[in-house]
Write a protein that holds these residues in place. Structure first.
Motif, PDB file in Angstrom:
ATOM      1  N   HIS A 176     -19.675  12.409  -3.253  1.00 27.02           N
ATOM      2  CA  HIS A 176     -19.719  11.877  -4.461  1.00 27.02           C
ATOM      3  C   HIS A 176     -18.239  10.951  -4.512  1.00 27.02           C
ATOM      4  CE1 HIS A 176     -23.362  13.508  -5.393  1.00 27.02           C
ATOM      5  NE2 HIS A 176     -22.502  14.668  -5.352  1.00 27.02           N
ATOM      6  N   LEU A 177     -17.229  11.136  -3.717  1.00 28.61           N
ATOM      7  CA  LEU A 177     -15.951  10.598  -3.863  1.00 28.61           C
ATOM      8  C   LEU A 177     -16.120   9.070  -3.727  1.00 28.61           C
ATOM      9  CD1 LEU A 177     -13.885  12.967  -1.486  1.00 28.61           C
ATOM     10  CD2 LEU A 177     -13.797  12.948  -4.050  1.00 28.61           C
ATOM     11  N   ARG A 178     -15.331   8.229  -4.449  1.00 32.65           N
ATOM     12  CA  ARG A 178     -15.252   7.032  -4.454  1.00 32.65           C
ATOM     13  C   ARG A 178     -13.963   6.484  -4.558  1.00 32.65           C
ATOM     14  NH1 ARG A 178     -19.399   8.222  -3.068  1.00 32.65           N
ATOM     15  NH2 ARG A 178     -21.647   7.410  -3.639  1.00 32.65           N
ATOM     16  N   ALA A 179     -13.585   5.546  -3.649  1.00 29.27           N
ATOM     17  CA  ALA A 179     -12.163   4.604  -3.886  1.00 29.27           C
ATOM     18  C   ALA A 179     -12.287   4.010  -5.204  1.00 29.27           C
ATOM     19  CB  ALA A 179     -12.056   4.044  -2.530  1.00 29.27           C
ATOM     20  N   PHE A 180     -11.117   3.987  -6.000  1.00 30.74           N
ATOM     21  CA  PHE A 180     -10.862   3.324  -6.997  1.00 30.74           C
ATOM     22  C   PHE A 180     -11.087   1.506  -6.755  1.00 30.74           C
ATOM     23  CE2 PHE A 180      -8.460   6.970  -8.783  1.00 30.74           C
ATOM     24  CZ  PHE A 180      -9.342   7.232  -9.812  1.00 30.74           C
ATOM     25  N   ASP A 181     -11.536   0.853  -7.492  1.00 28.63           N
ATOM     26  CA  ASP A 181     -11.639  -0.452  -7.404  1.00 28.63           C
ATOM     27  C   ASP A 181     -10.210  -1.119  -7.081  1.00 28.63           C
ATOM     28  OD1 ASP A 181     -12.575  -3.156  -7.839  1.00 28.63           O
ATOM     29  OD2 ASP A 181     -11.727  -3.269  -9.544  1.00 28.63           O
ATOM     30  N   GLY A 182     -10.081  -1.798  -6.009  1.00 25.40           N
ATOM     31  CA  GLY A 182      -8.853  -2.481  -5.720  1.00 25.40           C
ATOM     32  C   GLY A 182      -8.181  -1.414  -4.827  1.00 25.40           C
ATOM     33  N   ALA A 183      -8.448  -0.303  -4.417  1.00 25.28           N
ATOM     34  CA  ALA A 183      -7.648   0.510  -3.714  1.00 25.28           C
ATOM     35  C   ALA A 183      -7.467  -0.053  -2.157  1.00 25.28           C
ATOM     36  CB  ALA A 183      -7.950   2.132  -3.680  1.00 25.28           C
ATOM     37  N   ARG A 184      -8.690  -0.263  -1.685  1.00 29.94           N
ATOM     38  CA  ARG A 184      -8.666  -0.696  -0.151  1.00 29.94           C
ATOM     39  C   ARG A 184      -7.938  -2.079   0.025  1.00 29.94           C
ATOM     40  NH1 ARG A 184     -14.036   0.170  -1.337  1.00 29.94           N
ATOM     41  NH2 ARG A 184     -14.979   2.200  -0.359  1.00 29.94           N
ATOM     42  N   ASP A 185      -8.179  -3.011  -0.930  1.00 32.32           N
ATOM     43  CA  ASP A 185      -7.535  -4.146  -1.144  1.00 32.32           C
ATOM     44  C   ASP A 185      -6.157  -4.040  -1.237  1.00 32.32           C
ATOM     45  OD1 ASP A 185      -9.847  -5.496  -0.384  1.00 32.32           O
ATOM     46  OD2 ASP A 185     -10.340  -5.894  -2.358  1.00 32.32           O
ATOM     47  N   LEU A 186      -5.457  -3.019  -2.063  1.00 32.98           N
ATOM     48  CA  LEU A 186      -4.280  -2.781  -1.961  1.00 32.98           C
ATOM     49  C   LEU A 186      -3.446  -2.499  -0.781  1.00 32.98           C
ATOM     50  CD1 LEU A 186      -1.761  -2.476  -4.217  1.00 32.98           C
ATOM     51  CD2 LEU A 186      -2.581  -0.215  -4.630  1.00 32.98           C
ATOM     52  N   LEU A 187      -4.013  -1.544  -0.153  1.00 31.77           N
ATOM     53  CA  LEU A 187      -3.340  -1.203   1.024  1.00 31.77           C
ATOM     54  C   LEU A 187      -3.236  -2.411   2.124  1.00 31.77           C
ATOM     55  CD1 LEU A 187      -5.266   2.293   1.724  1.00 31.77           C
ATOM     56  CD2 LEU A 187      -3.158   1.694   0.562  1.00 31.77           C
ATOM     57  N   SER A 188      -4.427  -3.021   2.054  1.00 36.15           N
ATOM     58  CA  SER A 188      -4.620  -4.359   2.983  1.00 36.15           C
ATOM     59  C   SER A 188      -3.677  -5.520   2.418  1.00 36.15           C
ATOM     60  CB  SER A 188      -6.156  -5.054   2.952  1.00 36.15           C
ATOM     61  OG  SER A 188      -6.856  -4.198   3.200  1.00 36.15           O
ATOM     62  N   ARG A 189      -3.410  -5.745   1.257  1.00 34.07           N
ATOM     63  CA  ARG A 189      -2.553  -6.395   0.778  1.00 34.07           C
ATOM     64  C   ARG A 189      -0.825  -6.107   1.037  1.00 34.07           C
ATOM     65  NH1 ARG A 189       0.993  -9.768  -0.138  1.00 34.07           N
ATOM     66  NH2 ARG A 189       1.185 -10.903  -2.111  1.00 34.07           N
ATOM     67  N   SER A 190      -0.726  -4.663   1.090  1.00 33.77           N
ATOM     68  CA  SER A 190       0.461  -4.369   1.342  1.00 33.77           C
ATOM     69  C   SER A 190       0.735  -4.458   3.014  1.00 33.77           C
ATOM     70  CB  SER A 190       0.721  -2.601   1.348  1.00 33.77           C
ATOM     71  OG  SER A 190       0.636  -2.278  -0.149  1.00 33.77           O
ATOM     72  N   ARG A 191      -0.166  -4.170   3.747  1.00 33.07           N
ATOM     73  CA  ARG A 191       0.133  -4.162   5.247  1.00 33.07           C
ATOM     74  C   ARG A 191       0.151  -5.858   5.362  1.00 33.07           C
ATOM     75  NH1 ARG A 191      -1.972  -1.437   9.903  1.00 33.07           N
ATOM     76  NH2 ARG A 191      -1.128  -2.319  11.600  1.00 33.07           N
ATOM     77  N   ASP A 192      -0.465  -6.540   4.969  1.00 37.49           N
ATOM     78  CA  ASP A 192      -0.577  -8.136   5.190  1.00 37.49           C
ATOM     79  C   ASP A 192       0.896  -8.603   4.867  1.00 37.49           C
ATOM     80  OD1 ASP A 192      -3.029  -8.132   5.911  1.00 37.49           O
ATOM     81  OD2 ASP A 192      -4.007  -8.988   4.192  1.00 37.49           O
ATOM     82  N   ALA A 193       1.424  -8.043   3.978  1.00 37.76           N
ATOM     83  CA  ALA A 193       2.895  -8.300   3.641  1.00 37.76           C
ATOM     84  C   ALA A 193       3.933  -7.857   4.501  1.00 37.76           C
ATOM     85  CB  ALA A 193       3.083  -7.712   2.008  1.00 37.76           C
ATOM     86  N   GLY A 194       3.562  -7.170   5.341  1.00 31.43           N
ATOM     87  CA  GLY A 194       4.417  -6.783   6.604  1.00 31.43           C
ATOM     88  C   GLY A 194       5.024  -5.283   6.470  1.00 31.43           C
ATOM     89  N   LEU A 195       4.345  -4.547   5.255  1.00 34.11           N
ATOM     90  CA  LEU A 195       4.800  -3.295   5.232  1.00 34.11           C
ATOM     91  C   LEU A 195       3.945  -2.263   5.907  1.00 34.11           C
ATOM     92  CD1 LEU A 195       5.045  -3.493   1.315  1.00 34.11           C
ATOM     93  CD2 LEU A 195       7.132  -3.613   2.972  1.00 34.11           C
ATOM     94  N   LYS A 196       4.533  -1.012   6.163  1.00 31.30           N
ATOM     95  CA  LYS A 196       3.806   0.078   6.819  1.00 31.30           C
ATOM     96  C   LYS A 196       3.170   0.984   5.568  1.00 31.30           C
ATOM     97  CE  LYS A 196       6.527   1.326  11.127  1.00 31.30           C
ATOM     98  NZ  LYS A 196       7.237   2.370  11.504  1.00 31.30           N
ATOM     99  N   VAL A 197       1.999   1.327   5.826  1.00 28.01           N
ATOM    100  CA  VAL A 197       1.229   1.748   4.967  1.00 28.01           C
ATOM    101  C   VAL A 197       0.920   3.295   5.070  1.00 28.01           C
ATOM    102  CG1 VAL A 197      -1.111   1.752   3.862  1.00 28.01           C
ATOM    103  CG2 VAL A 197       0.017  -0.377   4.263  1.00 28.01           C
ATOM    104  N   VAL A 198       1.394   4.236   4.526  1.00 31.03           N
ATOM    105  CA  VAL A 198       1.411   5.527   4.770  1.00 31.03           C
ATOM    106  C   VAL A 198       0.836   6.322   3.602  1.00 31.03           C
ATOM    107  CG1 VAL A 198       2.473   7.679   5.237  1.00 31.03           C
ATOM    108  CG2 VAL A 198       3.741   5.439   5.837  1.00 31.03           C
TER     109      VAL A 198
END
Length: 226
Positions: free
Chosen positions: A85-107
């Motif tokens: 039943h676990l669900r990612a919050f709306d925008g969570a995946r895209d937030l990680l992708s946006r951070s990575r696209d900005a050149g940041l390491k995502v941890v």
């Protein structure tokens, strides 16, 4: 001037994945199994602490400590029934992708058990943009001690001065502050914006979606632009 931003540490439970209340219910069942009548609202206020510290806080020093491991094992067993039943919050995946696209390491600076982390990562569905992740096995002492953040920095080859931390609980803010890391709070795990601010969060967004939508004007975006 702060050091250039090169990475973002993300808490997972309650920050990226909607799991806080499943944990609350799992702890309630665990306590009831051993005849401890603990209110759910009291349990919720401790979610985000390490399990050992949560038990200590809610049951007190006079308890039969020989049951502690069984209580924690019961919580883990009950929580595992909620994995589907676990669900990612709306925008969570895209937030990680946006951070990575900005050149940041995502941890993913998670203190979840390794088995739970697998379920959380499956719900998040963003492994392709995650550079490193931690679990409870990587920390000697649980939050609000900063051990898991130390492990996350080491796993990604980062320094505290070059990261921000995104978390949902006051315990997250306290853990980050111990290392001099600034926290961007999200009020998605049940702690209010005022509570996160009072704990020391530099700014607070209602949810991962709100942080994503305000990315450029957030501390993450401002540090990148500096």
């Amino acid at each position: 001037m702060p050091a250039p931003l090169t990475g973002v540490l993300f808490d997972v439970d309650g920050t990226l994945v909607d799991s806080t209340y499943f944990h609350t219910l799992a702890w309630w069942h665990a306590f009831r199994r051993f005849d401890h009548d603990v209110r759910m609202n009291a349990i919720h206020r401790c979610i985000g602490m390490g399990g050992d510290k949560l038990v200590d806080s809610l049951l007190g020093a006079e308890r039969d400590k020989s049951q502690d491991q069984e209580v924690m094992d019961t919580h883990a067993a009950v929580f595992s029934t909620f994995w589907p039943h676990l669900r990612a919050f709306d925008g969570a995946r895209d937030l990680l992708s946006r951070s990575r696209d900005a050149g940041l390491k995502v941890v993913l600076a998670s203190s979840a058990r390794e088995q739970d982390l697998g379920a959380l990562r499956a719900a998040l569905g963003a492994d392709e943009v995650v550079d490193a992740a931690t679990s409870s096995a990587d920390a000697e002492e649980s939050k609000p001690a900063p051990d898991i953040l130390v492990a996350a920095l080491k796993a990604a080859g980062l320094e505290a001065s070059e990261v921000l931390f995104v978390g949902d609980a006051v315990w997250d803010v306290q853990a980050a502050a111990a290392l001099g890391i600034t926290t961007v709070g999200v009020a998605s795990g049940g702690y209010s914006g005022a509570e996160l601010t009072d704990a020391g969060a530099a700014e607070v967004f209602d949810s991962p979606r709100d942080l994503l939508d305000g990315f450029e004007g957030s501390l993450i975006g401002k540090r990148l632009a500096a």
